[in-house]
Scaffold this motif. Structure first.
Motif, mmCIF file in Angstrom:
data_model
loop_
_atom_site.group_PDB
_atom_site.id
_atom_site.type_symbol
_atom_site.label_atom_id
_atom_site.label_comp_id
_atom_site.label_asym_id
_atom_site.label_seq_id
_atom_site.Cartn_x
_atom_site.Cartn_y
_atom_site.Cartn_z
ATOM 1 N N LYS A 6 51.486 15.215 -13.787
ATOM 2 C CA LYS A 6 52.491 15.036 -12.738
ATOM 3 C C LYS A 6 52.602 13.571 -12.324
ATOM 4 O O LYS A 6 53.671 13.113 -11.943
ATOM 5 N N VAL A 7 51.497 12.857 -12.412
ATOM 6 C CA VAL A 7 51.452 11.475 -11.922
ATOM 7 C C VAL A 7 51.904 10.477 -12.983
ATOM 8 O O VAL A 7 52.769 9.627 -12.733
ATOM 9 N N LEU A 8 51.321 10.553 -14.196
ATOM 10 C CA LEU A 8 51.538 9.506 -15.191
ATOM 11 C C LEU A 8 52.969 9.440 -15.724
ATOM 12 O O LEU A 8 53.505 8.333 -15.877
ATOM 13 N N PRO A 9 53.650 10.563 -16.035
ATOM 14 C CA PRO A 9 55.044 10.426 -16.474
ATOM 15 C C PRO A 9 55.929 9.762 -15.428
ATOM 16 O O PRO A 9 56.782 8.938 -15.762
ATOM 17 N N THR A 10 55.704 10.095 -14.157
ATOM 18 C CA THR A 10 56.487 9.472 -13.087
ATOM 19 C C THR A 10 56.250 7.975 -13.031
ATOM 20 O O THR A 10 57.188 7.172 -12.908
ATOM 21 N N ALA A 11 54.970 7.592 -13.124
ATOM 22 C CA ALA A 11 54.625 6.166 -13.076
ATOM 23 C C ALA A 11 55.252 5.408 -14.240
ATOM 24 O O ALA A 11 55.814 4.312 -14.061
ATOM 25 N N LEU A 12 55.186 5.981 -15.435
ATOM 26 C CA LEU A 12 55.696 5.277 -16.613
ATOM 27 C C LEU A 12 57.224 5.233 -16.636
ATOM 28 O O LEU A 12 57.816 4.251 -17.103
#
Length: 423
Positions: free
Chosen positions: A292-298
């Motif tokens: 949930k976190v990493l795709p949003t950040a990238l």
């Protein structure tokens, strides 16, 4: 002495925090080396009367060297022991970097950067795997992420050191310092690998050595095939945009009229944002999970990396975008590296990590070479940042696909890295 894996209610021995600390120091040296070549290249170009575009081969050679190093790390560690392989890797890394200061042309520089890359490529997966193996289970993700933060910390310190050393002592001084540092940490190898470990982890590692597991073909078993391919793609794309920024941003800033000090400040802010982002996203991952976190950040990182082009005309805007793009893309990429180590069970960690880093860097090694030809064909250097933004966006899409694969599978890893599952 611990009698089992530290759980929520068990005391954690101080020795288990020594490995992450030493791992942090070793990864900091990697960060320094990664960043220093970006600062040194414009100065060598001026000293040798070359176009900075010609250094794509040098950047690519350093990356290319990490590929065989990372691929051989797992098999060599099983055959000769991780301690012997890590010591030899640091020795090659240090001596090769010292020799780089004596390079007289681009061919010698590229050859020596390849040799340095071999040592560095073999060292990183062993260090990260050792940190994961020696860390308490409930803090494993946090400690591996913290060790991985050594790269931006080393790059930030490298920014400050290069800003002082190069104007005073010339470009060779950056390589002299970079060669001495890995030799200084050689005595810490035994402490990194020989610290106290949870007894069940130690037992599983010994058993893994006695059975035919941890081989490259195990990465393509039915259980891990999709995970391996998708994480390889995501890791490669992250390394690709990271190397584009670290290698080319200082030179592009200089060519756009900024002083050497301002070019150092720009990349220093990117690395500062990376460090802050890694710590923030690491905490968010513990709460919400990585997918949930990493795709949003990238995805956000892809947008801000692309904005580096249009921000070159304004110093305040360039500094702000550098910081935010580091926070999103760099921080997300750093947490991906930590997650990479923890995707596989202990028997596959060194092999899985090494091959993911190696295959990922195949694309990253070809990237600078392709960029060199594109620049010679007339591509504006500032447009490289759109390429970096696209790579970050594609990495996010790979992680979204990986999340769906793992959500539809059961028992992907028998050793969940933290109290929260990766799926």
């Amino acid at each position: 002495m611990l009698t089992g894996t530290p759980g929520e209610g068990q005391e954690v021995g101080r020795g288990q925090y020594l490995a992450p600390l030493l791992g942090l120091m070793m990864i900091m040296i990697d960060g320094y080396d990664l960043q220093s070549i970006g600062y040194v290249a414009p100065e060598i170009a001026r000293a040798w009367s070359l176009d900075i575009a010609a250094f794509g081969i040098v950047f690519g050679a350093g990356l290319a060297g990490t590929i065989p190093g990372a691929m051989l790390a797992g098999p060599a560690a099983r055959r000769f022991g991780p301690g012997a392989v890590l010591k030899m890797s640091l020795l090659v890394f240090g001596v090769g970097t010292l020799a780089t200061a004596q390079a007289g042309d681009l061919a010698q520089l590229a050859m020596l950067r390849f040799i340095v890359g071999v040592g560095l490529g073999a060292a990183v997966p062993i260090v990260l795997t050792s940190v994961a193996q020696n860390s308490p289970a409930r803090f494993r993700t946090a400690l591996v992420t913290a060790a991985g933060c050594g790269q931006p910390i080393g790059a930030i310190l490298g920014s400050a050191l290069c800003a002082r050393l190069i104007p005073m002592f010339g470009w060779k001084s950056a390589f002299v310092l970079g060669g001495v540092l890995p030799l200084l940490v050689l005595p810490g190898v035994q402490a990194l690998l020989g610290g106290r470990r949870p007894r069940d982890d130690l037992t599983s590692a010994r058993k893994a050595a006695d059975r035919p597991s941890g081989r490259v073909r195990d990465l393509f078993s039915r259980e891990f095939r999709a995970t391996t391919l998708l994480i390889w793609a995501a890791a490669g794309l992250c390394v690709c945009f990271l190397y584009v920024i670290l290698n080319w941003l200082p030179g592009v800033a200089r060519d756009s009229g900024y002083s050497f000090e301002n070019s150092v400040l720009v990349i220093g802010l990117y690395n500062t944002g990376t460090l802050i982002g890694a710590l923030v996203f690491g905490a968010l991952i513990d709460r919400f999970g990585p997918f949930k976190v990493l795709p949003t950040a990238l995805l956000a990182g892809g947008i801000f990396l692309s904005l580096l082009d249009v921000s070159l005309s304004s110093r305040p805007l360039l500094l702000a975008v550098s910081l935010i793009s580091g926070f999103t893309s760099g921080g997300g990429g750093m947490c991906l590296a930590a997650m990479l180590v923890l995707l596989y069970p202990s028997a596959l960690r060194t092999t899985g990590t090494g091959w993911a880093l190696a295959i990922g860097k195949v694309g990253a090694a070809l990237g600078p070479i392709a960029i060199t030809f594109a620049l010679r064909a007339g591509l504006a250097k500032e447009h490289l940042f759109y390429f970096a933004g696209g790579a970050a966006t594609m990495a996010a899409l790979c992680l979204i696909a990986l999340a769906r694969v793992r959500a539809s599978a059961t028992g992907v890893s028998s050793e969940p890295p933290t109290g929260r599952q990766l799926v």
